[in-house]
Write a protein that holds these residues in place. Sequence first.
Motif, PDB file in Angstrom:
ATOM      1  N   ILE A  90       0.824  -1.208   0.000  1.00 42.61           N
ATOM      2  CA  ILE A  90       0.000   0.000   0.000  1.00 42.61           C
ATOM      3  C   ILE A  90       0.857   1.257   0.000  1.00 42.61           C
ATOM      4  N   ASP A  91       1.906   1.290   0.810  1.00 40.13           N
ATOM      5  CA  ASP A  91       2.717   2.501   0.859  1.00 40.13           C
ATOM      6  C   ASP A  91       3.394   2.786  -0.483  1.00 40.13           C
ATOM      7  N   GLU A  92       3.816   1.740  -1.215  1.00 34.94           N
ATOM      8  CA  GLU A  92       4.389   1.941  -2.551  1.00 34.94           C
ATOM      9  C   GLU A  92       3.352   2.513  -3.508  1.00 34.94           C
ATOM     10  N   MET A  93       2.131   2.035  -3.408  1.00 39.09           N
ATOM     11  CA  MET A  93       1.072   2.506  -4.283  1.00 39.09           C
ATOM     12  C   MET A  93       0.755   3.975  -4.001  1.00 39.09           C
ATOM     13  N   LEU A  94       0.732   4.355  -2.717  1.00 38.35           N
ATOM     14  CA  LEU A  94       0.395   5.727  -2.360  1.00 38.35           C
ATOM     15  C   LEU A  94       1.505   6.710  -2.735  1.00 38.35           C
ATOM     16  N   LEU A  95       2.733   6.221  -2.806  1.00 39.62           N
ATOM     17  CA  LEU A  95       3.871   7.092  -3.118  1.00 39.62           C
ATOM     18  C   LEU A  95       4.316   7.024  -4.583  1.00 39.62           C
ATOM     19  N   ALA A  96       3.635   6.230  -5.392  1.00 40.00           N
ATOM     20  CA  ALA A  96       4.030   6.048  -6.796  1.00 40.00           C
ATOM     21  C   ALA A  96       3.776   7.297  -7.625  1.00 40.00           C
ATOM     22  N   ARG A  97       4.496   7.399  -8.741  1.00 37.64           N
ATOM     23  CA  ARG A  97       4.300   8.527  -9.666  1.00 37.64           C
ATOM     24  C   ARG A  97       2.896   8.528 -10.264  1.00 37.64           C
ATOM     25  N   ASP A  98       2.408   7.334 -10.597  1.00 34.77           N
ATOM     26  CA  ASP A  98       1.040   7.203 -11.119  1.00 34.77           C
ATOM     27  C   ASP A  98       0.095   7.311  -9.936  1.00 34.77           C
ATOM     28  N   THR A  99      -0.612   8.414  -9.832  1.00 31.45           N
ATOM     29  CA  THR A  99      -1.433   8.675  -8.653  1.00 31.45           C
ATOM     30  C   THR A  99      -2.808   8.014  -8.702  1.00 31.45           C
ATOM     31  N   ALA A 100      -3.228   7.508  -9.858  1.00 34.48           N
ATOM     32  CA  ALA A 100      -4.581   6.938  -9.973  1.00 34.48           C
ATOM     33  C   ALA A 100      -4.817   5.775  -9.004  1.00 34.48           C
ATOM     34  N   PRO A 101      -3.931   4.779  -8.915  1.00 31.99           N
ATOM     35  CA  PRO A 101      -4.184   3.692  -7.955  1.00 31.99           C
ATOM     36  C   PRO A 101      -4.214   4.185  -6.507  1.00 31.99           C
ATOM     37  N   GLY A 102      -3.336   5.125  -6.174  1.00 32.34           N
ATOM     38  CA  GLY A 102      -3.332   5.671  -4.818  1.00 32.34           C
ATOM     39  C   GLY A 102      -4.617   6.415  -4.502  1.00 32.34           C
ATOM     40  N   MET A 103      -5.111   7.189  -5.460  1.00 32.77           N
ATOM     41  CA  MET A 103      -6.369   7.916  -5.258  1.00 32.77           C
ATOM     42  C   MET A 103      -7.537   6.945  -5.124  1.00 32.77           C
ATOM     43  N   TYR A 104      -7.505   5.877  -5.918  1.00 35.23           N
ATOM     44  CA  TYR A 104      -8.546   4.856  -5.804  1.00 35.23           C
ATOM     45  C   TYR A 104      -8.543   4.267  -4.396  1.00 35.23           C
ATOM     46  N   TYR A 105      -7.363   3.947  -3.881  1.00 32.08           N
ATOM     47  CA  TYR A 105      -7.257   3.354  -2.547  1.00 32.08           C
ATOM     48  C   TYR A 105      -7.740   4.324  -1.478  1.00 32.08           C
ATOM     49  N   ILE A 106      -7.385   5.596  -1.599  1.00 29.38           N
ATOM     50  CA  ILE A 106      -7.837   6.595  -0.622  1.00 29.38           C
ATOM     51  C   ILE A 106      -9.357   6.686  -0.636  1.00 29.38           C
ATOM     52  N   GLU A 107      -9.945   6.679  -1.823  1.00 29.80           N
ATOM     53  CA  GLU A 107     -11.411   6.737  -1.901  1.00 29.80           C
ATOM     54  C   GLU A 107     -12.035   5.463  -1.328  1.00 29.80           C
ATOM     55  N   TYR A 108     -11.355   4.332  -1.470  1.00 30.28           N
ATOM     56  CA  TYR A 108     -11.816   3.070  -0.875  1.00 30.28           C
ATOM     57  C   TYR A 108     -11.833   3.188   0.654  1.00 30.28           C
ATOM     58  N   ILE A 109     -10.792   3.765   1.229  1.00 30.21           N
ATOM     59  CA  ILE A 109     -10.741   3.979   2.680  1.00 30.21           C
ATOM     60  C   ILE A 109     -11.833   4.961   3.100  1.00 30.21           C
ATOM     61  N   ASN A 110     -12.046   6.012   2.307  1.00 30.91           N
ATOM     62  CA  ASN A 110     -13.129   6.963   2.610  1.00 30.91           C
ATOM     63  C   ASN A 110     -14.489   6.269   2.580  1.00 30.91           C
ATOM     64  N   LEU A 111     -14.691   5.366   1.620  1.00 30.10           N
ATOM     65  CA  LEU A 111     -15.955   4.622   1.537  1.00 30.10           C
ATOM     66  C   LEU A 111     -16.165   3.767   2.789  1.00 30.10           C
ATOM     67  N   ILE A 112     -15.133   3.075   3.221  1.00 27.11           N
ATOM     68  CA  ILE A 112     -15.256   2.273   4.440  1.00 27.11           C
ATOM     69  C   ILE A 112     -15.590   3.164   5.624  1.00 27.11           C
ATOM     70  N   GLY A 113     -14.963   4.333   5.692  1.00 29.34           N
ATOM     71  CA  GLY A 113     -15.265   5.280   6.762  1.00 29.34           C
ATOM     72  C   GLY A 113     -16.716   5.711   6.745  1.00 29.34           C
ATOM     73  N   VAL A 114     -17.237   6.008   5.565  1.00 30.71           N
ATOM     74  CA  VAL A 114     -18.642   6.416   5.438  1.00 30.71           C
ATOM     75  C   VAL A 114     -19.573   5.271   5.844  1.00 30.71           C
ATOM     76  N   LEU A 115     -19.222   4.050   5.465  1.00 26.64           N
ATOM     77  CA  LEU A 115     -20.069   2.901   5.805  1.00 26.64           C
ATOM     78  C   LEU A 115     -20.115   2.628   7.305  1.00 26.64           C
ATOM     79  N   THR A 116     -19.128   3.114   8.044  1.00 27.71           N
ATOM     80  CA  THR A 116     -19.096   2.858   9.481  1.00 27.71           C
ATOM     81  C   THR A 116     -19.460   4.075  10.317  1.00 27.71           C
ATOM     82  N   ILE A 117     -19.838   5.195   9.677  1.00 26.02           N
ATOM     83  CA  ILE A 117     -20.237   6.389  10.432  1.00 26.02           C
ATOM     84  C   ILE A 117     -21.577   6.130  11.115  1.00 26.02           C
ATOM     85  N   GLY A 118     -21.677   6.585  12.340  1.00 30.34           N
ATOM     86  CA  GLY A 118     -22.924   6.412  13.081  1.00 30.34           C
ATOM     87  C   GLY A 118     -22.979   5.044  13.713  1.00 30.34           C
ATOM     88  N   ARG A 119     -23.759   4.926  14.704  1.00 26.38           N
ATOM     89  CA  ARG A 119     -23.826   3.650  15.411  1.00 26.38           C
ATOM     90  C   ARG A 119     -25.231   3.073  15.329  1.00 26.38           C
TER      91      ARG A 119
END
Length: 108
Positions: A15-44
């Motif tokens: 993951i760290d290699e992907m986030l630091l790579a020159r090609d930012t598309a996979p890293g941005m995809y992963y960040i949005e994936y983490i954001n999606l998981i965060g949204v799915l767990t908001i609220g109790r």
Amino acid sequence: SMPSFGPTHPQWVPIDEMLLARDTAPGMYYIEYINLIGVLTIGRTKTNDMIAQRLLAASVISLELCLFFMTNELLPLRSRAAYADLLVSAFIDCAPQEDKCTVDNLLV
């Protein structure tokens, strides 16, 4: 690791290699994936708690993973912020009926 689809075949990339790579598309995809998981767990609600428990059981998220990526100063700030949001939504935001949060005794 996270799957990465190259020109020849899929491969696992740290993951760290992907986030630091020159090609930012996979890293941005992963960040949005983490954001999606965060949204799915908001609220109790029962549904959100069930989602969080399934993600924990499948080792998709963990307290240690969030802390590691959130505190890794080599990673882009946007990815660190995504993990900070996930930490709050999945582990710190308690259900009102619970006596303790998941991380009550956490020392950072």
